[in-house]
Design a protein around this motif. Sequence first.
Motif, short mmCIF file in Angstrom:
data_model
loop_
_atom_site.label_atom_id
_atom_site.label_comp_id
_atom_site.label_asym_id
_atom_site.label_seq_id
_atom_site.Cartn_x
_atom_site.Cartn_y
_atom_site.Cartn_z
N ASP A 1 0.82 -1.22 0.00
CA ASP A 1 0.00 0.00 0.00
C ASP A 1 0.85 1.26 0.00
OD1 ASP A 1 -2.15 -1.71 0.10
OD2 ASP A 1 -2.63 -1.30 2.22
N LYS A 2 2.00 1.23 0.67
CA LYS A 2 2.88 2.40 0.73
C LYS A 2 3.86 2.46 -0.43
CE LYS A 2 1.17 4.14 4.38
NZ LYS A 2 0.45 5.40 4.32
N GLY A 3 3.85 1.45 -1.28
CA GLY A 3 4.76 1.44 -2.42
C GLY A 3 6.21 1.32 -2.00
N ALA A 4 6.44 0.65 -0.88
CA ALA A 4 7.79 0.51 -0.35
C ALA A 4 8.61 -0.45 -1.21
CB ALA A 4 7.75 -0.01 1.09
N THR A 5 9.85 -0.09 -1.42
CA THR A 5 10.78 -0.96 -2.13
C THR A 5 11.50 -1.81 -1.10
OG1 THR A 5 11.10 0.70 -3.84
CG2 THR A 5 12.76 -1.05 -3.68
N VAL A 6 11.37 -3.09 -1.22
CA VAL A 6 12.00 -4.01 -0.28
C VAL A 6 13.39 -4.36 -0.80
CG1 VAL A 6 11.84 -6.25 0.86
CG2 VAL A 6 9.77 -4.93 0.40
N GLN A 7 14.37 -4.15 0.04
CA GLN A 7 15.75 -4.49 -0.32
C GLN A 7 16.26 -5.49 0.71
OE1 GLN A 7 18.39 -1.16 -0.60
NE2 GLN A 7 20.16 -2.43 -1.03
N PRO A 8 16.29 -6.77 0.35
CA PRO A 8 16.72 -7.78 1.32
C PRO A 8 18.21 -7.66 1.63
CG PRO A 8 16.39 -8.79 -0.83
CD PRO A 8 15.95 -7.35 -0.94
N PHE A 9 18.57 -8.17 2.80
CA PHE A 9 19.98 -8.24 3.15
C PHE A 9 20.65 -9.26 2.25
CE2 PHE A 9 18.21 -7.08 7.43
CZ PHE A 9 18.72 -5.80 7.45
N ASN A 10 21.95 -9.07 2.02
CA ASN A 10 22.70 -10.04 1.24
C ASN A 10 22.89 -11.31 2.05
OD1 ASN A 10 23.20 -8.47 -1.15
ND2 ASN A 10 24.57 -7.23 0.10
N GLU A 11 22.72 -12.42 1.39
CA GLU A 11 22.82 -13.72 2.06
C GLU A 11 24.21 -13.89 2.67
OE1 GLU A 11 22.29 -18.44 1.01
OE2 GLU A 11 21.34 -16.95 -0.27
N GLY A 12 24.22 -14.30 3.92
CA GLY A 12 25.47 -14.51 4.63
C GLY A 12 26.00 -13.26 5.32
N ARG A 13 25.38 -12.09 5.04
CA ARG A 13 25.83 -10.83 5.64
C ARG A 13 24.69 -10.12 6.37
NH1 ARG A 13 30.20 -8.67 5.16
NH2 ARG A 13 29.39 -6.56 5.11
N GLU A 14 23.65 -10.88 6.69
CA GLU A 14 22.45 -10.29 7.28
C GLU A 14 22.76 -9.53 8.58
OE1 GLU A 14 22.80 -13.51 6.48
OE2 GLU A 14 21.17 -14.10 5.15
N VAL A 15 23.52 -10.13 9.47
CA VAL A 15 23.80 -9.51 10.76
C VAL A 15 24.63 -8.24 10.60
CG1 VAL A 15 24.92 -9.81 13.00
CG2 VAL A 15 23.57 -11.68 12.02
N GLU A 16 25.66 -8.30 9.78
CA GLU A 16 26.51 -7.13 9.56
C GLU A 16 25.72 -5.98 8.94
OE1 GLU A 16 27.27 -10.19 8.48
OE2 GLU A 16 29.07 -10.73 9.61
N GLU A 17 24.87 -6.29 7.97
CA GLU A 17 24.10 -5.24 7.31
C GLU A 17 23.04 -4.66 8.24
OE1 GLU A 17 22.77 -6.75 3.54
OE2 GLU A 17 24.84 -7.03 2.83
N PHE A 18 22.45 -5.49 9.10
CA PHE A 18 21.50 -4.99 10.08
C PHE A 18 22.20 -4.06 11.06
CE2 PHE A 18 19.39 -5.26 14.21
CZ PHE A 18 18.15 -4.75 13.87
N LYS A 19 23.39 -4.45 11.53
CA LYS A 19 24.16 -3.60 12.44
C LYS A 19 24.50 -2.26 11.79
CE LYS A 19 26.26 -7.20 15.25
NZ LYS A 19 27.51 -7.89 15.63
#
Length: 99
Positions: free
Chosen positions: A23-41
Amino acid sequence: MGQLTVVNTFQALLRNHRDLLRDKGATVQPFNEGREVEEFKRLRVERYETMARRGLITFMDGMETCWHFTLWGALRYAILNYTIGIARAITRGRVFRCV
């Protein structure tokens, strides 16, 4: 963004979340596989740096790992979140759906 939703299953919660993004037209950009924790930090660090630039928090150490709200930040967040919470509760999530 935040959303109040009154559901009792994970499937319903996920459906509401996906509906909100659509509804908000948000673009979802997933974390890169294997780097999820680093990218979240990294996203968390960026958030705190933005809050510090806006005068909402002050870092307590040179490494910028600990912080506390400034008086302005504490007042702003307390008043804003309390008001939004009450409005959402009264309207069962129809008011201030996204913040």
